[in-house]
Design an enzyme around this catalytic site. Structure first.
Site, PDB file in Angstrom:
ATOM      1  CG  ASP A 161      -1.888   1.092   1.301  1.00 24.01           C
ATOM      2  OD1 ASP A 161      -1.680   2.131   0.642  1.00 24.01           O
ATOM      3  OD2 ASP A 161      -2.890   0.929   2.021  1.00 24.01           O
TER       4      ASP A 161
ATOM      5  N   GLY B  80      -8.974   5.755  -6.061  1.00 20.81           N
ATOM      6  CA  GLY B  80      -7.725   5.004  -6.161  1.00 20.81           C
ATOM      7  C   GLY B  80      -6.649   5.476  -5.190  1.00 20.81           C
TER       8      GLY B  80
ATOM      9  CG  ASP C  16      -5.918  11.885  -5.881  1.00 21.66           C
ATOM     10  OD1 ASP C  16      -5.280  12.413  -4.955  1.00 21.66           O
ATOM     11  OD2 ASP C  16      -6.481  12.530  -6.792  1.00 21.66           O
TER      12      ASP C  16
ATOM     13  CB  THR D  52      -1.642   0.912 -14.601  1.00 22.17           C
ATOM     14  OG1 THR D  52      -1.354   0.857 -13.196  1.00 22.17           O
ATOM     15  CG2 THR D  52      -0.381   1.228 -15.369  1.00 22.17           C
ATOM     16  N   GLY D  53      -4.639   2.469 -13.388  1.00 23.70           N
ATOM     17  CA  GLY D  53      -5.927   2.169 -12.755  1.00 23.70           C
ATOM     18  C   GLY D  53      -7.033   2.856 -13.537  1.00 23.70           C
TER      19      GLY D  53
HETATM   20  N1  AR6 Z   1      -1.370   1.557  -2.940  1.00 24.69           N
HETATM   21  C1  AR6 Z   1      -0.730   1.191  -4.086  1.00 24.69           C
HETATM   22  N2  AR6 Z   1      -1.345   1.074  -5.279  1.00 24.69           N
HETATM   23  C2  AR6 Z   1      -2.673   1.307  -5.316  1.00 24.69           C
HETATM   24  C3  AR6 Z   1      -3.417   1.719  -4.189  1.00 24.69           C
HETATM   25  C4  AR6 Z   1      -2.711   1.834  -2.953  1.00 24.69           C
HETATM   26  N3  AR6 Z   1      -3.315   2.209  -1.822  1.00 24.69           N
HETATM   27  N4  AR6 Z   1      -4.712   1.910  -4.569  1.00 24.69           N
HETATM   28  C5  AR6 Z   1      -4.773   1.625  -5.894  1.00 24.69           C
HETATM   29  N5  AR6 Z   1      -3.544   1.266  -6.349  1.00 24.69           N
HETATM   30  P1  AR6 Z   1      -5.296   4.865  -9.879  1.00 24.69           P
HETATM   31  P2  AR6 Z   1      -4.506   6.408 -12.276  1.00 24.69           P
HETATM   32  C6  AR6 Z   1      -3.119   0.916  -7.730  1.00 24.69           C
HETATM   33  O1  AR6 Z   1      -6.662   4.681 -10.425  1.00 24.69           O
HETATM   34  O2  AR6 Z   1      -4.775   5.272 -13.180  1.00 24.69           O
HETATM   35  C7  AR6 Z   1      -7.948   8.983  -9.285  1.00 24.69           C
HETATM   36  O3  AR6 Z   1      -9.330   9.138  -9.150  1.00 24.69           O
HETATM   37  C8  AR6 Z   1      -4.209   0.561  -8.710  1.00 24.69           C
HETATM   38  O4  AR6 Z   1      -4.526  -0.811  -8.590  1.00 24.69           O
HETATM   39  O5  AR6 Z   1      -5.149   5.267  -8.453  1.00 24.69           O
HETATM   40  O6  AR6 Z   1      -3.261   7.230 -12.471  1.00 24.69           O
HETATM   41  C9  AR6 Z   1      -7.224  10.291  -9.515  1.00 24.69           C
HETATM   42  O7  AR6 Z   1      -7.845  11.369  -8.840  1.00 24.69           O
HETATM   43  C10 AR6 Z   1      -3.552   0.893 -10.036  1.00 24.69           C
HETATM   44  O8  AR6 Z   1      -2.726  -0.196 -10.467  1.00 24.69           O
HETATM   45  O9  AR6 Z   1      -4.479   5.998 -10.708  1.00 24.69           O
HETATM   46  C11 AR6 Z   1      -7.288  10.457 -11.000  1.00 24.69           C
HETATM   47  O10 AR6 Z   1      -8.499  11.056 -11.410  1.00 24.69           O
HETATM   48  C12 AR6 Z   1      -2.628   2.051  -9.726  1.00 24.69           C
HETATM   49  O11 AR6 Z   1      -2.527   2.076  -8.293  1.00 24.69           O
HETATM   50  C13 AR6 Z   1      -7.203   9.050 -11.510  1.00 24.69           C
HETATM   51  O12 AR6 Z   1      -7.696   8.219 -10.464  1.00 24.69           O
HETATM   52  C14 AR6 Z   1      -3.089   3.409 -10.221  1.00 24.69           C
HETATM   53  O13 AR6 Z   1      -4.491   3.505 -10.132  1.00 24.69           O
HETATM   54  C15 AR6 Z   1      -5.777   8.632 -11.795  1.00 24.69           C
HETATM   55  O14 AR6 Z   1      -5.772   7.365 -12.377  1.00 24.69           O
END
Ligand code: AR6
Length: 178
Positions: A18, A40, A42, A130-131
Site C-alpha cells: 500500500d 484510487g 489519490d 494503470t488504474g
Molecule cells: N497503494 C498502491 N497502489 C494502489 C493503491 C494503494 N493504496 N490503490 C490503488 N492502487 P489509480 P490512475 C493501484 O486509479 O490510473 C484517481 O481518481 C491501482 O490498482 O489510483 O493514475 C485520480 O484522482 C492501479 O494499479 O491511478 C485520478 O483522477 C494504480 O494504483 C485518476 O484516479 C493506479 O491507479 C488517476 O488514475
C-alpha cells in the site's frame, strides 16, 4: 514479496503493498489535473494523510492553476509516514497515439527531478495511470522501469526508489523487467 536491483549508487525496489504505508521520505500520488483528490491512490493518500494535504493542494491551484499531465507538484505528507507527497498527473489512455508514452515518462521523470531538487533520498511510486486512467500495465511498467533506471544512472541524491504495486498481476508485469 520484493525484488531489488542496484542502479548506480541507488537501490530500485519492487514490492507489493500500500503506497500510503511507505516509510520513504516522499511518496508519489497518482493525481488528476485538478489536484483536489479523487479515487484510487489519490483517495487513499488524502484519507490517510488528512486535510493538510488538500489545503496545500488548494494553495498550489490558486497560485499556478491546474497541473497538466506529465507534471508534478509537491506538498507535505500530513499524517503519513512520508514527509512529502509528490502529486503527479499521468495521461489518460486513449489508445497510445496521443503521446501517452511520453507523458507517462514525464510524470515519472518530473517527480524524480522534484525529489532530487529537494535533496530527498527515498521515494515510492505507485503504478501511475494503470488504474482509472486505463494505461496497459505491460507498456506502463516498462516506461516506469526504464525512466527510473535511466534517471538513477545519472548523478542524483536518491538512494532508494520503490515501485509499489497493488495486485499480483501488476507485480508480475514489473518483476519481468527486474
Ligand atoms: N497503494 C498502491 N497502489 C494502489 C493503491 C494503494 N493504496 N490503490 C490503488 N492502487 P489509480 P490512475 C493501484 O486509479 O490510473 C484517481 O481518481 C491501482 O490498482 O489510483 O493514475 C485520480 O484522482 C492501479 O494499479 O491511478 C485520478 O483522477 C494504480 O494504483 C485518476 O484516479 C493506479 O491507479 C488517476 O488514475
Amino acid at each position: 514479496m520484493s525484488l531489488h536491483r542496484q542502479i548506480g549508487s541507488a537501490t530500485l525496489t519492487l514490492l507489493r503493498g500500500d503506497i500510503t504505508e511507505q516509510d520513504t521520505e516522499a511518496i508519489v500520488n497518482a493525481a488528476n489535473s485538478g489536484l483536489l483528490g479523487g479515487g484510487g491512490v489519490d483517495g487513499a493518500i488524502h484519507r490517510a494523510g488528512g486535510p493538510r494535504i488538500l489545503e496545500e493542494c488548494r494553495k498550489i491551484r490558486e497560485q499556478q492553476g491546474e497541473c497538466p499531465a506529465g507534471e508534478s507538484v509537491i506538498t507535505g505528507g500530513g499524517n503519513l509516514k512520508a514527509r512529502f507527497v509528490i502529486h503527479t498527473v499521468g495521461p489518460v489512455w486513449h489508445g497510445g497515439g496521443e503521446g501517452e508514452d511520453d507523458l507517462l515518462g514525464s510524470a515519472y521523470r518530473n517527480s524524480l527531478l522534484l525529489a532530487s531538487a529537494r535533496r530527498i533520498r527515498s521515494i515510492a511510486f505507485p503504478s501511475i495511470s494503470t488504474g482509472a486512467y486505463g494505461f496497459p500495465i505491460d507498456r506502463a511498467s516498462k516506461i516506469a522501469f526504464d525512466t527510473v533506471s535511466g534517471f538513477l544512472k545519472n548523478d542524483s541524491p536518491l538512494e532508494e526508489v520503490r515501485l509499489v504495486v497493488y495486485s499480483q498481476e501488476d507485480y508480475e508485469a514489473y518483476a519481468f523487467l527486474f
